[in-house]
Design a protein around this motif. Structure first.
Motif, short mmCIF file in Angstrom:
data_model
loop_
_atom_site.label_atom_id
_atom_site.label_comp_id
_atom_site.label_asym_id
_atom_site.label_seq_id
_atom_site.Cartn_x
_atom_site.Cartn_y
_atom_site.Cartn_z
N ILE A 1 1.10 -1.23 -0.03
CA ILE A 1 -0.44 0.48 0.06
C ILE A 1 0.83 1.26 0.41
O ILE A 1 0.62 2.26 -0.47
CB ILE A 1 -1.06 -0.41 0.87
CG1 ILE A 1 -1.67 -0.88 0.88
CG2 ILE A 1 -1.65 1.25 1.48
CD1 ILE A 1 -3.09 -0.96 2.46
N SER A 2 2.04 1.36 0.86
CA SER A 2 2.79 2.43 0.24
C SER A 2 3.92 2.86 -0.73
O SER A 2 3.81 3.78 -1.22
CB SER A 2 3.98 2.45 1.61
OG SER A 2 2.88 1.83 3.22
N LEU A 3 4.15 1.36 -0.70
CA LEU A 3 4.87 1.97 -2.81
C LEU A 3 3.86 1.80 -4.07
O LEU A 3 4.12 3.12 -4.29
CB LEU A 3 5.54 0.44 -3.21
CG LEU A 3 6.39 0.25 -2.44
CD1 LEU A 3 6.93 -1.01 -2.55
CD2 LEU A 3 7.74 0.59 -2.78
N ASP A 4 2.36 1.34 -4.07
CA ASP A 4 1.38 2.28 -4.45
C ASP A 4 1.16 3.42 -3.90
O ASP A 4 0.92 4.41 -5.35
CB ASP A 4 -0.11 1.12 -4.16
CG ASP A 4 -0.91 0.96 -5.59
OD1 ASP A 4 0.05 1.70 -6.37
OD2 ASP A 4 -2.05 0.28 -6.03
N THR A 5 1.02 3.96 -3.28
CA THR A 5 0.85 5.75 -2.32
C THR A 5 1.69 6.48 -2.94
O THR A 5 1.04 7.30 -3.56
CB THR A 5 0.47 5.57 -1.64
OG1 THR A 5 -0.80 4.68 -0.38
CG2 THR A 5 0.08 6.88 -0.81
N ALA A 6 3.11 5.93 -3.23
CA ALA A 6 3.96 6.67 -3.61
C ALA A 6 4.36 6.52 -5.33
O ALA A 6 4.39 7.67 -6.03
CB ALA A 6 4.89 6.74 -3.10
N LEU A 7 3.66 5.12 -5.44
CA LEU A 7 4.44 5.11 -7.80
C LEU A 7 3.34 5.29 -7.97
O LEU A 7 3.58 4.97 -9.35
CB LEU A 7 5.30 4.31 -6.86
CG LEU A 7 7.14 4.30 -6.39
CD1 LEU A 7 7.63 3.32 -6.34
CD2 LEU A 7 7.77 5.48 -6.70
#
Length: 308
Positions: free
Chosen positions: A181-187
């Motif tokens: 979720i954190s990766l998808d939020t940023a990228l």
């Protein structure tokens, strides 16, 4: 400001880790929103348009977040000591699960150096990946904390497959889900978790819940359960004070981080902030968790954990 918005946190709280995710998001979608200290990624501190922040290392002689880097390094040695001491208590209930908690906390200290130390340039994919993994570790850390309280009830026998399999599976779930979720939020792999609308809101309910709400809830339930176990089942008083002190230290660490960090940052001319004090208090809280656990467990095999 709405529930799940990080805009205020990222501007008012120096070295707020999860802002690394939103800096990348804003830089990719609308870099004109980055102003002030955040305008230049090559010098920007942790945060998104922060009012005060420690510049990237080697910017005008900056040493990065040197105070917290040193504190994290010292805390790592403390946690290694806790792992060694807990290993020696071969008959203690929850020994394996507690060591997993300590090991996870140790990993968060290492990642804290990398994600909040102002040692890696803002907006880079490398910093985003490290921050996402850090978020996954933090969410997992508080599950392992709560899991230790569940193990202490002796619903299942500690250290056995019936304990370790669900403990490990849930840990993996928290780590993988939060990291993704954190990766998808940023990228922005998909549109499910970003970008924010409006962009300047820095909005993500899942990231906010997993990194802010969940840790608080898990800690509250943990201290409540351990108080019940110590006083209600074991009929002990002294060990519960270790847990009370641990809870107080944890609360003080959060108050320092969110309320005093900017004050310290301004007073120190952006050379240090309050994150190092928060790390000291958090590590002290972990030490008192160990002391509480030691007070209710036995080192040898000749004494039962629960009195008959």
């Amino acid at each position: 400001m709405q529930f799940g918005d990080f805009s205020t946190l990222c501007s008012q709280v120096p070295s707020y880790t999860w802002c690394n995710l939103f800096y990348r998001q804003v830089l990719h979608h609308d870099g004109t929103l980055l102003t002030g200290l955040s305008a230049n990624p090559a010098t920007a501190p942790v945060g998104v348009n922060p009012e005060c922040g420690i510049p990237l290392i080697q910017t005008d002689g900056s040493l990065g977040n040197i105070a917290n880097i040193i504190t994290c390094c010292l805390s790592i040695f403390v946690v290694v000591g806790l792992i060694v001491f807990s290993t020696r208590r071969k008959a203690a209930v929850g020994r394996t699960e507690l060591r997993i908690f300590f090991g996870t906390y140790l990993l968060t200290l290492i990642f804290q150096i990398l994600t909040t130390g102002s040692v890696i340039q803002q907006g880079t994919k490398g910093l985003v990946i490290l921050t996402a993994v850090h978020a996954g570790l933090v969410a997992t850390l508080f599950w392992t904390l709560l899991g230790n309280a569940i193990v202490a009830t002796q619903i299942v026998e500690d250290g056995t497959l019936s304990s370790m399999i669900p403990f490990g599976v849930i840990s993996l779930f928290f780590f993988v889900a939060t990291t993704y979720i954190s990766l998808d939020t940023a990228l922005s792999f998909t549109s499910a978790f970003g970008p924010s609308n409006p962009e300047q809101a820095l909005h993500s309910i899942p990231v906010f819940v997993l990194t802010s709400i969940w840790p608080g809830v898990a800690a509250l339930v943990y201290f409540g359960m351990m108080s019940y176990i110590v006083m209600g089942i074991l009929n002990e008083v002294r060990p519960v004070w270790y847990y009370v002190i641990s809870a107080i230290l944890f609360i003080l660490s959060q108050l320092d981080y969110f309320l005093l960090s900017k004050v310290i940052c301004r007073g120190a001319s952006m050379k240090v902030d309050g994150s190092f004090i928060a790390t000291i208090l958090e590590t002290a809280a972990v030490v008192f968790i160990f002391l509480g656990w030691r007070g209710i467990t036995e080192e040898d095999w000749d004494v039962d954990y629960y009195p008959s």
